[in-house]
Design a protein around this motif. Structure first.
Motif, mmCIF file in Angstrom:
data_model
loop_
_atom_site.group_PDB
_atom_site.id
_atom_site.type_symbol
_atom_site.label_atom_id
_atom_site.label_comp_id
_atom_site.label_asym_id
_atom_site.label_seq_id
_atom_site.Cartn_x
_atom_site.Cartn_y
_atom_site.Cartn_z
ATOM 1 N N SER A 12 -5.291 -2.296 -3.027
ATOM 2 C CA SER A 12 -5.417 -0.898 -2.582
ATOM 3 C C SER A 12 -6.225 -0.809 -1.290
ATOM 4 O O SER A 12 -5.914 -0.008 -0.406
ATOM 5 N N LYS A 16 -4.681 0.590 2.267
ATOM 6 C CA LYS A 16 -5.333 1.693 2.995
ATOM 7 C C LYS A 16 -5.674 1.254 4.415
ATOM 8 O O LYS A 16 -5.429 1.975 5.378
ATOM 9 N N LYS A 17 -6.227 0.045 4.547
ATOM 10 C CA LYS A 17 -6.630 -0.483 5.855
ATOM 11 C C LYS A 17 -5.414 -0.672 6.781
ATOM 12 O O LYS A 17 -5.504 -0.463 7.983
ATOM 13 N N ASN A 19 -2.614 0.972 6.486
ATOM 14 C CA ASN A 19 -1.805 2.193 6.430
ATOM 15 C C ASN A 19 -0.428 1.891 5.820
ATOM 16 O O ASN A 19 0.609 2.238 6.359
ATOM 17 N N TYR A 22 1.166 0.855 -1.376
ATOM 18 C CA TYR A 22 0.746 -0.179 -2.320
ATOM 19 C C TYR A 22 1.592 -0.104 -3.577
ATOM 20 O O TYR A 22 1.682 0.938 -4.211
ATOM 21 N N SER A 158 -13.630 -0.842 -1.526
ATOM 22 C CA SER A 158 -12.429 -0.195 -2.063
ATOM 23 C C SER A 158 -12.846 1.025 -2.875
ATOM 24 O O SER A 158 -14.032 1.276 -3.094
ATOM 25 N N ASP A 159 -11.868 1.771 -3.332
ATOM 26 C CA ASP A 159 -12.135 2.945 -4.162
ATOM 27 C C ASP A 159 -12.467 2.560 -5.600
ATOM 28 O O ASP A 159 -12.877 3.407 -6.383
#
Length: 186
Positions: A12, A16-17, A19, A22, A158-159
């Motif tokens: 994830s 995100k990094k 763009n 996932y 990460s989240d």
């Protein structure tokens, strides 16, 4: 990658990094997840910018599906993600199997986990099979090998948060370690 190695957090984070979209375990054999295969197949037909995750026991058994999986693999940047401490890795998997808490974006408190010796032996056996399979992957089949313990700073961005440990974590870890010692794996 291998179970409980930070693969969800890494996947994830990278998506995100970069763009990118996932796809978490698009080849999983579970019927709920298999229903999502078509989303992955449709997306990757017209897009090259995606991150996906594969575990050894998710490689399809049907020839055409396995061939498609390996074609996707061969056109991907492949990260082989492992943990150095397999006793902690397997203990984490046992806890997730018992609680159905796999990953989360917040810390969830987990009470004591039921300890079932046969279940622990099964989990150790299953994870060792997966790790042995990963050990057999030729070096030229993946782009880079990373270890969970070496990328914790990255994973912390990460989240996802590490899964909380139950009160009897050390007892479960001790049982796993004993089994691994009996098998000469630690």
């Amino acid at each position: 990658g291998s179970y409980r190695s930070g693969s969800t957090a890494l996947g994830s984070f990278l998506a995100k990094k970069l763009n990118s979209k996932y796809f978490e375990e698009p080849y999983h054999w579970n019927d709920d997840v298999r229903a999502k295969w078509s989303d992955f197949f449709k997306y990757k037909k017209d897009n090259k910018n995606y991150v996906w995750k594969l575990f050894p026991d998710h490689i399809p058994l049907v020839d055409s599906e396995r061939e498609e999986c390996f074609q996707t693999w061969s056109s991907s940047y492949v990260i082989k993600l492992l943990r150095k401490d397999i006793a902690k890795q397997i203990t984490s998997w046992i806890i997730s199997m018992k609680t159905d808490v796999w990953n989360d974006t917040k810390v969830i408190q987990i009470p004591t986990v039921d300890i079932d010796d046969d279940f622990i032996k099964y989990c150790v056996h299953k994870q060792l099979l997966n790790l042995d399979y990963l050990d057999g992957i030729k070096e030229n089949s993946y782009s880079v090998q990373l270890y969970y313990e070496d990328i914790l700073n990255l994973l912390n961005k990460s989240d996802f948060k590490p899964t909380a440990k139950p009160e009897n974590y050390n007892e479960v870890l001790s049982k796993v370690t004993d089994i691994l010692k009996q098998q000469g794996r630690v």
